[in-house]
Design a protein around this motif. Sequence first.
Motif, short mmCIF file in Angstrom:
data_model
loop_
_atom_site.label_atom_id
_atom_site.label_comp_id
_atom_site.label_asym_id
_atom_site.label_seq_id
_atom_site.Cartn_x
_atom_site.Cartn_y
_atom_site.Cartn_z
N GLU A 24 0.84 -1.20 0.00
CA GLU A 24 0.00 0.00 0.00
C GLU A 24 0.88 1.25 0.00
N TYR A 25 1.98 1.20 0.76
CA TYR A 25 2.89 2.36 0.81
C TYR A 25 3.41 2.68 -0.58
N TYR A 26 3.88 1.66 -1.29
CA TYR A 26 4.43 1.92 -2.62
C TYR A 26 3.34 2.36 -3.59
N GLY A 27 2.13 1.87 -3.40
CA GLY A 27 1.03 2.32 -4.25
C GLY A 27 0.72 3.79 -4.04
N GLN A 28 0.93 4.27 -2.82
CA GLN A 28 0.65 5.68 -2.51
C GLN A 28 1.86 6.59 -2.71
N HIS A 29 3.03 6.01 -2.89
CA HIS A 29 4.27 6.78 -3.07
C HIS A 29 5.00 6.26 -4.30
N GLU A 70 2.27 0.48 -10.74
CA GLU A 70 3.42 1.35 -10.45
C GLU A 70 4.75 0.63 -10.68
#
Length: 401
Positions: free
Chosen positions: A196-201, A266
């Motif tokens: 989720e972190y990489y999806g948001q960043h 991403e």
Amino acid sequence: MPENAAPDSTATPPGSTPPGSTAAAATPPGTTPPVADRAGTAPAAHAPASPAAPLPGEISLYAAMLGDTGAPLGRLLEGMMTAQIVTVLARLAVADELSGGPLTAGELAARVDAAPDALARLLSAAAVYGLVRKDDAGRYTLAPAGDLLRTDAEGTARGVAIGFLGPPHWQSAGRLAELVRSPDPVNPARPGGIYEYYGQHPDEAAWFSRAMALVSGIMVDQLARTGFRPLASGRIVDVGGSQGTVLAYLLQALPSARGVLLDRAEALAGAPGYLARAGVGDRVELVAGDFLREVPPGGDLYVLSQILHNWDDERARMIVRNCHRASRPGGGLLVIDYVLPDGPEPSLAHLMDLIMMMALGGRERTRAEHEALLGPEGYELVRDTALAAVLPWRILEFQRV
């Protein structure tokens, strides 16, 4: 890191004048000593050379605290500080700016959008670790170790420094004691987890992909050196293959094959450019998706390169089951991962195993554990190829039964 101790600050460097001696005493035989001027100061024969930068690991604060016996442990304890210094230099692109010539901390701060005083202190610490050099005018230059942080350096370490030491990985390491005490593994797919972190960043995701591309590049180089060709061919589905480094190699080695590259949207961002440069872009279909749910159907060979070690046994079986369900009859499954040794010998795979536990809740496995994992899902091991010249990889080829 090198095991040699920190240099003795009281020792006299070769060619220098010891305290209490005269200039004439330091003059080599057969030469004329410099003549003193009226103030009594002898002019220098030539400008002094810049001091050589220490090698990384030569100087250690914690090693000095713990003395000769504890120095190796001290260097290990200091890893927290050295890792952060390298990572911040990489994030600020300090090496890129210094590649054009010496700069003061103030000049550099204006270029990298940093606070001058804080940056000067960071650079002074970086000089202790042999990453930069500082001259008498307060200007900084790159040392050989720091030069590897340039974006355009051959074998650049900038992506590794940022991608593998980004917030999710750094924070997971800080929770190691908690993880060791807890019976529950990390779930990377949980809300707030690493995926989720990489999806948001997406910028952080791109740096992680760059770091993984370096590792995959090492793997592909080893594949090429050994001349590896998979047993199965045809339609090759690379599951979680990021920009397609391994898939590109397989398609180059198998000119009649075509490929499908599956990953999160991403993670696929750099794939079109990479595959085009590799000359296989027109033979690859890009699919954005979640391999925990499903994988593209109709493959003759499914590739799981450094995928299963990201997951606990339950989710690893789910991925394998999805591949089996989507595969053509008799299709292959190619697994590339670090494989733990069967005996007690230390291995780099044990370090990766700990990283997997901390960041993803995954694990490395022995060959027997891979067979036990995949056998019940309908796969039989048919070939085991060592690829361990650099890192302890093994290529395990399974066939659908």
